[in-house]
Write a protein that holds these residues in place. Sequence first.
Motif, PDB file in Angstrom:
ATOM      1  N   LYS A  40     -13.968  -7.056  10.645  1.00  0.00           N
ATOM      2  CA  LYS A  40     -14.564  -7.901  11.688  1.00  0.00           C
ATOM      3  C   LYS A  40     -14.508  -7.164  13.016  1.00  0.00           C
ATOM      4  CE  LYS A  40     -13.792 -12.115   9.184  1.00  0.00           C
ATOM      5  NZ  LYS A  40     -13.390 -13.468   9.177  1.00  0.00           N
ATOM      6  N   ASP A  41     -13.753  -7.651  13.963  1.00  0.00           N
ATOM      7  CA  ASP A  41     -13.729  -7.036  15.294  1.00  0.00           C
ATOM      8  C   ASP A  41     -12.437  -6.280  15.581  1.00  0.00           C
ATOM      9  OD1 ASP A  41     -12.181  -9.309  15.339  1.00  0.00           O
ATOM     10  OD2 ASP A  41     -12.832  -9.959  17.320  1.00  0.00           O
ATOM     11  N   ARG A  42     -11.692  -5.924  14.548  1.00  0.00           N
ATOM     12  CA  ARG A  42     -10.426  -5.229  14.764  1.00  0.00           C
ATOM     13  C   ARG A  42     -10.238  -4.099  13.759  1.00  0.00           C
ATOM     14  NH1 ARG A  42      -6.047  -8.955  11.858  1.00  0.00           N
ATOM     15  NH2 ARG A  42      -7.434  -9.720  10.257  1.00  0.00           N
ATOM     16  N   MET A  43      -9.321  -3.215  14.082  1.00  0.00           N
ATOM     17  CA  MET A  43      -9.010  -2.087  13.208  1.00  0.00           C
ATOM     18  C   MET A  43      -7.749  -2.426  12.413  1.00  0.00           C
ATOM     19  SD  MET A  43     -10.167   0.872  12.332  1.00  0.00           S
ATOM     20  CE  MET A  43     -11.256   1.308  13.664  1.00  0.00           C
ATOM     21  N   ILE A  44      -7.794  -2.165  11.120  1.00  0.00           N
ATOM     22  CA  ILE A  44      -6.642  -2.346  10.234  1.00  0.00           C
ATOM     23  C   ILE A  44      -6.231  -0.965   9.742  1.00  0.00           C
ATOM     24  CG2 ILE A  44      -5.862  -3.332   8.029  1.00  0.00           C
ATOM     25  CD1 ILE A  44      -6.436  -5.460  10.100  1.00  0.00           C
ATOM     26  N   PHE A  45      -4.929  -0.741   9.645  1.00  0.00           N
ATOM     27  CA  PHE A  45      -4.395   0.527   9.162  1.00  0.00           C
ATOM     28  C   PHE A  45      -3.783   0.277   7.784  1.00  0.00           C
ATOM     29  CE2 PHE A  45      -4.448   0.467  13.724  1.00  0.00           C
ATOM     30  CZ  PHE A  45      -5.074   1.664  14.027  1.00  0.00           C
ATOM     31  N   ARG A  46      -4.467   0.763   6.751  1.00  0.00           N
ATOM     32  CA  ARG A  46      -4.057   0.517   5.366  1.00  0.00           C
ATOM     33  C   ARG A  46      -3.261   1.706   4.849  1.00  0.00           C
ATOM     34  NH1 ARG A  46      -8.970  -0.016   1.928  1.00  0.00           N
ATOM     35  NH2 ARG A  46      -9.121  -2.066   2.858  1.00  0.00           N
ATOM     36  N   VAL A  47      -2.038   1.442   4.391  1.00  0.00           N
ATOM     37  CA  VAL A  47      -1.205   2.490   3.806  1.00  0.00           C
ATOM     38  C   VAL A  47      -1.406   2.451   2.298  1.00  0.00           C
ATOM     39  CG1 VAL A  47       1.147   3.354   3.517  1.00  0.00           C
ATOM     40  CG2 VAL A  47       0.461   2.299   5.691  1.00  0.00           C
ATOM     41  N   GLN A  48      -1.758   3.597   1.746  1.00  0.00           N
ATOM     42  CA  GLN A  48      -2.019   3.667   0.309  1.00  0.00           C
ATOM     43  C   GLN A  48      -1.518   4.995  -0.244  1.00  0.00           C
ATOM     44  OE1 GLN A  48      -6.241   3.063   0.422  1.00  0.00           O
ATOM     45  NE2 GLN A  48      -6.673   5.233   0.637  1.00  0.00           N
ATOM     46  N   ILE A  49      -1.327   5.005  -1.554  1.00  0.00           N
ATOM     47  CA  ILE A  49      -0.917   6.213  -2.269  1.00  0.00           C
ATOM     48  C   ILE A  49      -1.918   6.429  -3.399  1.00  0.00           C
ATOM     49  CG2 ILE A  49       0.915   7.357  -3.572  1.00  0.00           C
ATOM     50  CD1 ILE A  49       2.870   5.352  -2.299  1.00  0.00           C
ATOM     51  N   GLY A  50      -2.365   7.660  -3.562  1.00  0.00           N
ATOM     52  CA  GLY A  50      -3.287   7.955  -4.642  1.00  0.00           C
ATOM     53  C   GLY A  50      -4.414   8.850  -4.164  1.00  0.00           C
ATOM     54  N   PRO A  51      -5.382   9.086  -5.009  1.00  0.00           N
ATOM     55  CA  PRO A  51      -5.578   8.449  -6.307  1.00  0.00           C
ATOM     56  C   PRO A  51      -4.682   9.044  -7.396  1.00  0.00           C
ATOM     57  CG  PRO A  51      -7.346  10.010  -5.915  1.00  0.00           C
ATOM     58  CD  PRO A  51      -6.477  10.007  -4.682  1.00  0.00           C
ATOM     59  N   PHE A  52      -4.342   8.192  -8.356  1.00  0.00           N
ATOM     60  CA  PHE A  52      -3.584   8.589  -9.536  1.00  0.00           C
ATOM     61  C   PHE A  52      -4.557   8.850 -10.674  1.00  0.00           C
ATOM     62  CE2 PHE A  52      -0.598   6.234  -6.986  1.00  0.00           C
ATOM     63  CZ  PHE A  52       0.590   6.927  -7.134  1.00  0.00           C
ATOM     64  N   ALA A  53      -4.174   9.735 -11.574  1.00  0.00           N
ATOM     65  CA  ALA A  53      -5.026  10.076 -12.720  1.00  0.00           C
ATOM     66  C   ALA A  53      -5.210   8.886 -13.663  1.00  0.00           C
ATOM     67  CB  ALA A  53      -4.448  11.267 -13.475  1.00  0.00           C
ATOM     68  N   ASP A  54      -4.172   8.057 -13.775  1.00  0.00           N
ATOM     69  CA  ASP A  54      -4.280   6.892 -14.651  1.00  0.00           C
ATOM     70  C   ASP A  54      -3.370   5.773 -14.147  1.00  0.00           C
ATOM     71  OD1 ASP A  54      -1.588   7.070 -15.900  1.00  0.00           O
ATOM     72  OD2 ASP A  54      -2.397   8.856 -16.882  1.00  0.00           O
ATOM     73  N   ARG A  55      -3.585   4.606 -14.687  1.00  0.00           N
ATOM     74  CA  ARG A  55      -2.847   3.425 -14.253  1.00  0.00           C
ATOM     75  C   ARG A  55      -1.349   3.535 -14.556  1.00  0.00           C
ATOM     76  NH1 ARG A  55      -4.559  -1.443 -12.435  1.00  0.00           N
ATOM     77  NH2 ARG A  55      -3.031  -3.108 -12.576  1.00  0.00           N
ATOM     78  N   GLY A  56      -0.984   4.195 -15.638  1.00  0.00           N
ATOM     79  CA  GLY A  56       0.422   4.353 -16.008  1.00  0.00           C
ATOM     80  C   GLY A  56       1.207   5.094 -14.935  1.00  0.00           C
ATOM     81  N   GLN A  57       0.621   6.152 -14.388  1.00  0.00           N
ATOM     82  CA  GLN A  57       1.276   6.890 -13.305  1.00  0.00           C
ATOM     83  C   GLN A  57       1.446   6.005 -12.069  1.00  0.00           C
ATOM     84  OE1 GLN A  57      -1.133  10.347 -12.605  1.00  0.00           O
ATOM     85  NE2 GLN A  57      -0.197  11.511 -14.281  1.00  0.00           N
ATOM     86  N   ALA A  58       0.420   5.241 -11.763  1.00  0.00           N
ATOM     87  CA  ALA A  58       0.486   4.346 -10.601  1.00  0.00           C
ATOM     88  C   ALA A  58       1.550   3.275 -10.809  1.00  0.00           C
ATOM     89  CB  ALA A  58      -0.877   3.708 -10.354  1.00  0.00           C
ATOM     90  N   GLU A  59       1.640   2.724 -12.007  1.00  0.00           N
ATOM     91  CA  GLU A  59       2.644   1.685 -12.287  1.00  0.00           C
ATOM     92  C   GLU A  59       4.063   2.227 -12.141  1.00  0.00           C
ATOM     93  OE1 GLU A  59       1.467   0.222 -16.129  1.00  0.00           O
ATOM     94  OE2 GLU A  59      -0.064  -1.090 -15.261  1.00  0.00           O
ATOM     95  N   ALA A  60       4.291   3.466 -12.596  1.00  0.00           N
ATOM     96  CA  ALA A  60       5.621   4.076 -12.474  1.00  0.00           C
ATOM     97  C   ALA A  60       5.992   4.254 -11.005  1.00  0.00           C
ATOM     98  CB  ALA A  60       5.662   5.409 -13.214  1.00  0.00           C
ATOM     99  N   ARG A  61       5.057   4.732 -10.200  1.00  0.00           N
ATOM    100  CA  ARG A  61       5.314   4.937  -8.762  1.00  0.00           C
ATOM    101  C   ARG A  61       5.495   3.604  -8.042  1.00  0.00           C
ATOM    102  NH1 ARG A  61       7.386   6.473  -4.617  1.00  0.00           N
ATOM    103  NH2 ARG A  61       6.309   7.595  -2.985  1.00  0.00           N
ATOM    104  N   LEU A  62       4.718   2.601  -8.429  1.00  0.00           N
ATOM    105  CA  LEU A  62       4.840   1.266  -7.831  1.00  0.00           C
ATOM    106  C   LEU A  62       6.229   0.695  -8.084  1.00  0.00           C
ATOM    107  CD1 LEU A  62       3.534  -1.119  -6.340  1.00  0.00           C
ATOM    108  CD2 LEU A  62       2.710  -1.918  -8.574  1.00  0.00           C
ATOM    109  N   LYS A  63       6.732   0.896  -9.282  1.00  0.00           N
ATOM    110  CA  LYS A  63       8.080   0.419  -9.629  1.00  0.00           C
ATOM    111  C   LYS A  63       9.120   1.064  -8.708  1.00  0.00           C
ATOM    112  CE  LYS A  63      11.132  -0.199 -13.566  1.00  0.00           C
ATOM    113  NZ  LYS A  63      11.316   0.018 -15.003  1.00  0.00           N
ATOM    114  N   GLU A  64       8.987   2.372  -8.466  1.00  0.00           N
ATOM    115  CA  GLU A  64       9.896   3.077  -7.555  1.00  0.00           C
ATOM    116  C   GLU A  64       9.831   2.490  -6.143  1.00  0.00           C
ATOM    117  OE1 GLU A  64       8.837   7.202  -7.437  1.00  0.00           O
ATOM    118  OE2 GLU A  64       9.192   7.489  -9.574  1.00  0.00           O
ATOM    119  N   ILE A  65       8.620   2.271  -5.664  1.00  0.00           N
ATOM    120  CA  ILE A  65       8.434   1.749  -4.303  1.00  0.00           C
ATOM    121  C   ILE A  65       9.065   0.373  -4.161  1.00  0.00           C
ATOM    122  CG2 ILE A  65       6.699   0.882  -2.672  1.00  0.00           C
ATOM    123  CD1 ILE A  65       4.890   3.169  -3.755  1.00  0.00           C
ATOM    124  N   LYS A  66       8.821  -0.482  -5.123  1.00  0.00           N
ATOM    125  CA  LYS A  66       9.340  -1.850  -5.038  1.00  0.00           C
ATOM    126  C   LYS A  66      10.859  -1.903  -5.172  1.00  0.00           C
ATOM    127  CE  LYS A  66       5.332  -4.574  -6.180  1.00  0.00           C
ATOM    128  NZ  LYS A  66       4.830  -5.702  -6.967  1.00  0.00           N
TER     129      LYS A  66
END
Length: 82
Positions: A40-66
């Motif tokens: 809309k009328d504002r800037m958002i700063f999105r923090v993200q990690i990736g891209p990952f080669a597959d969902r399994g790698q992303a799930e493992a990293r997500l578990k670490e982060i949480k």
Amino acid sequence: MTAPVAGVFIRVGAYENEEHARKALTDVGAGATVARVKSKDRMIFRVQIGPFADRGQAEARLKEIKSSGPYNSAYISGKPRG
């Protein structure tokens, strides 16, 4: 502006304050980036990690982060490339 990258990402958080986004970036470590997104009328700063080669790698990293910090609302977004 660059085209969106396809793949699986972890969305760590979205912040209205760039300093808060930079802190999250430092907290989650390697592979994290801050994407500036106009909403809309504002800037958002999105923090993200990736891209990952597959969902399994992303799930493992997500578990670490949480398990190691205050980012319980982090989630997986996107689809594997290919």
